[in-house]
Enzyme design. Structure first.
Site, mmCIF file in Angstrom:
data_model
loop_
_atom_site.group_PDB
_atom_site.id
_atom_site.type_symbol
_atom_site.label_atom_id
_atom_site.label_comp_id
_atom_site.label_asym_id
_atom_site.label_seq_id
_atom_site.Cartn_x
_atom_site.Cartn_y
_atom_site.Cartn_z
ATOM 1 C CG ASP A 98 16.363 -26.103 -18.376
ATOM 2 O OD1 ASP A 98 15.555 -26.322 -19.295
ATOM 3 O OD2 ASP A 98 17.137 -26.964 -17.921
ATOM 4 C CG ASP A 200 11.990 -28.867 -20.151
ATOM 5 O OD1 ASP A 200 12.809 -29.724 -19.817
ATOM 6 O OD2 ASP A 200 10.761 -28.964 -19.909
ATOM 7 C CD GLU A 257 14.163 -32.556 -23.027
ATOM 8 O OE1 GLU A 257 14.439 -33.521 -22.316
ATOM 9 O OE2 GLU A 257 13.190 -31.808 -22.800
ATOM 10 C CG HIS A 329 18.650 -32.994 -15.806
ATOM 11 N ND1 HIS A 329 18.912 -32.566 -17.094
ATOM 12 C CD2 HIS A 329 17.320 -32.796 -15.616
ATOM 13 C CE1 HIS A 329 17.802 -32.130 -17.637
ATOM 14 N NE2 HIS A 329 16.811 -32.251 -16.769
ATOM 15 C CG ASP A 330 15.840 -35.510 -17.813
ATOM 16 O OD1 ASP A 330 15.535 -35.235 -16.640
ATOM 17 O OD2 ASP A 330 15.574 -34.773 -18.777
HETATM 18 C C1 NOJ Z 1 12.735 -32.558 -19.571
HETATM 19 C C2 NOJ Z 1 13.589 -32.246 -18.378
HETATM 20 O O1 NOJ Z 1 14.923 -32.458 -18.727
HETATM 21 C C3 NOJ Z 1 13.106 -33.148 -17.262
HETATM 22 O O2 NOJ Z 1 13.977 -33.154 -16.158
HETATM 23 C C4 NOJ Z 1 11.722 -32.716 -16.878
HETATM 24 O O3 NOJ Z 1 11.191 -33.621 -15.952
HETATM 25 C C5 NOJ Z 1 10.804 -32.649 -18.096
HETATM 26 N N1 NOJ Z 1 11.402 -32.121 -19.270
HETATM 27 C C6 NOJ Z 1 9.608 -31.791 -17.783
HETATM 28 O O4 NOJ Z 1 9.974 -30.443 -17.736
#
Ligand code: NOJ
Length: 556
Positions: A98, A200, A257, A329-330
């Site tokens: 990441d 990210d 992302e 994971h989010d």
């Molecule tokens: C996106 C990530 O997927 C998430 O888990 C994170 O909290 C935020 N970006 C900040 O890095």
């Protein structure tokens, strides 16, 4: 679109903290991942993205990096990482890390030095401003709630910017010296043999400057950061530079992302000379969301889901190759989100797998998705780890939502849902750890676990293996990887159907996205069932009879 080595691959996301613990400390580790490479290979996975394992206080579970050049001891050592890279290589697998460079941790030495001397070189690595008359430079709301500004430790008259948590100070990309440090670090990892990165929160690296207020959208007087991002121009200059300085020379694979990109920017992002190899499709992820918080979200019905996926397919066309997911994971578990409550049977889970896996693009599986892991019940906010859930719960209470209802929204949308330990077995702690798991195990481990599914030829796990094998089969790979996409019966409620048309084959993916059985029409001509999530495919004179939640792949 130029063809690339990775187009026909299958990708998998590992959330290391919850994958497999081998030393009994309740936290997943690199040795756990190494020990499961054969498992992933057998499933059909080629590309593996690891959520962050760098040194971190884990305020945001590793998305707050204190040292980009070292592995957090809780996850293992650099020797473990080197072994993972070489073991993956032996199996023709590719490891991605990441890349979290919108911000670092407030425990990174850059930030510590910035606090010591805000006017010195490291002060310029961050956005440090004066607090004037008790007022911050602008009224943006951070993603995790509250203002994006926090007083700078040791300097009560100054503040620093953090668009995420206060322990995640934003890096100042306008400063060429910071960019040099970032590129040096990326190249260091790529030289080591890493195949690439998942990138990210990258859109946030460009701020609309100078800082200014936007109209407040909640009683807190703050404004959603999306308004600023919409106005911020020029992120492409940074992204193009990063591509040219790091990714291109290494022929690295990158997946961005990216939220809220403008349609006209797609070629810049993922065209042949795009900033990234690919980016995730988040159309269905953001669908129904509300600036007011989770308590105002409207959910995503099967028809909404279909329309989002089709919208993306249409938008992308032949510009580039998108990355398709149902969860990460989010997000909550895809089967709990895109299948109506109470209907997530194994058959329905196979339907969802079939429809998302075969649209055009790179399919990604998030750990546990292959066994149908579901959201976890929440009985009290005290058992929740996710900082985003805690903020949304608070926001809901402040808006007058009853505590039980607020908790229900955490159950529906919280990030813990995807972060509970992988369910390897029905045994203690689902076989994840011999210690105390850092996050509670889903009580449904007795019904949903890998060991049982491996032994059951009709399991979701074995169905995923079939989907992956089909996409790689000499017979259908060209059609499924490169074939055109054409919606079918797109106006019929609770149907998700589309053609994939290749050089010499035409496939119809047809799903009866409801619990009631029904007959659906087929185009005239020959038809052959290639795959179904149920044993029988009932062809009729003019179509096919599908059971509730039956999905079929037909050669037409
Ligand atoms: C996106 C990530 O997927 C998430 O888990 C994170 O909290 C935020 N970006 C900040 O890095």
């Amino acid at each position: 679109m130029q063809k690339k080595w990775w187009h026909g691959k299958t990708a998998y996301q590992i959330y290391p903290k919850s994958f497999l613990d081998t030393n009994g400390d309740g936290i997943g580790d690199l040795r756990g991942i190494i020990s499961k490479l054969d498992y992933l290979k057998d499933l059909g996975v080629d590309i593996v993205w690891l959520s962050p394992i760098y040194v971190s206080p884990l305020a945001d579970q590793g998305y707050d990096i204190a040292d980009y050049y070292n592995i957090d001891p809780r996850f293992g050592t650099m020797e473990d990482m080197d072994e993972l890279l070489s073991e993956a290589k032996k199996r023709d697998m590719y490891i991605l890390m990441d890349l979290v460079v919108n911000h670092c941790s407030d425990e990174h030495e850059w930030f510590k030095k910035a606090c010591e001397d805000p006017d010195g070189p490291y002060g310029k690595f961050f956005y440090i401003k004066d607090i004037v008359d008790g007022k911050y430079p602008c009224n943006w709301r951070s993603y995790f709630g509250g203002p994006v500004w926090e007083p700078l430790p040791g300097h009560p008259d100054k503040c620093y910017l953090h668009v995420f948590h206060k322990k995640q100070p934003d890096l100042n990309w306008e400063n060429p010296a910071l960019r040099e440090e970032v590129y040096k670090m990326i190249n260091w990892w790529l030289d080591k043999g890493l195949a690439g990165f998942r990138i990210d929160a990258i859109i946030n690296i460009k701020k609309a400057l100078p800082f200014r207020d936007y109209p407040a959208d909640r009683d807190d007087g703050l404004s959603d950061i999306g308004k600023m991002l919409h106005e911020a121009k020029g992120v492409g200059e940074f992204l193009g530079e990063m591509r040219d300085r790091c990714f291109k020379p290494h022929d690295a694979f990158t997946v961005g992302e990216v939220f809220n990109e403008k349609a006209e920017e797609l070629p810049d992002f993922i065209g042949d000379n795009g900033y990234f190899s690919t980016m995730f499709d988040f159309a269905e992820t953001v669908f129904g969301g509300s600036q007011a918080g989770w308590h105002e979200a409207s959910g995503c019905s099967p028809d909404d889901y279909r329309n989002c996926v089709f919208g993306t397919q249409k938008k992308i066309g032949d510009i580039g190759y998108i990355s398709n997911i149902i969860e990460n994971h989010d997000e909550p578990r895809g089967v709990s989100r895109y299948i109506p409550e109470g209907e997530a049977t194994v058959t329905a889970k196979k339907l969802l797998a079939t429809v998302y896996f075969n649209v055009k693009g790179l399919p990604w599986i998030y750990q546990g998705q292959e066994i149908g892991m579901e959201n976890i019940p929440v009985s009290s906010i005290d058992e929740v780890d996710d900082i985003s859930s805690i903020d949304n719960y608070k926001v809901a209470l402040e808006a007058g939502v009853a505590p039980e209802t607020a908790l229900h929204f955490v159950e529906m949308y919280g990030r813990d849902n995807a972060r509970t330990p992988f369910q390897w077995t029905s045994g203690e702690n689902a076989g994840f750890t011999t210690g105390t798991p850092w996050l509670r195990v889903n009580p449904n481990k007795s019904e949903i676990n890998l060991a049982d599914e491996q032994a059951d030829p009709d399991s979701l796990f074995n169905y995923y293996k079939k989907l992956i094998a089909l996409r790689k089969s000499p017979e259908y790979a060209e059609t499924l990887v490169y074939g055109g996409f054409e919606p079918y019966l797109a106006d019929v409620p609770r149907v998700m159907a589309y053609f994939r048309e290749g050089a010499d084959k035409r496939l119809l993916i047809l799903a009866n996205y409801q619990k009631e059985a029904r007959e659906l029409p087929l185009p005239e001509g020959e038809r052959k069932a290639v795959l179904s999530n149920l044993p029988e495919v009932g062809f009729t004179e003019s179509g096919v009879f599908l059971e509730g939640y039956q999905a079929v792949i037909l050669e037409i």
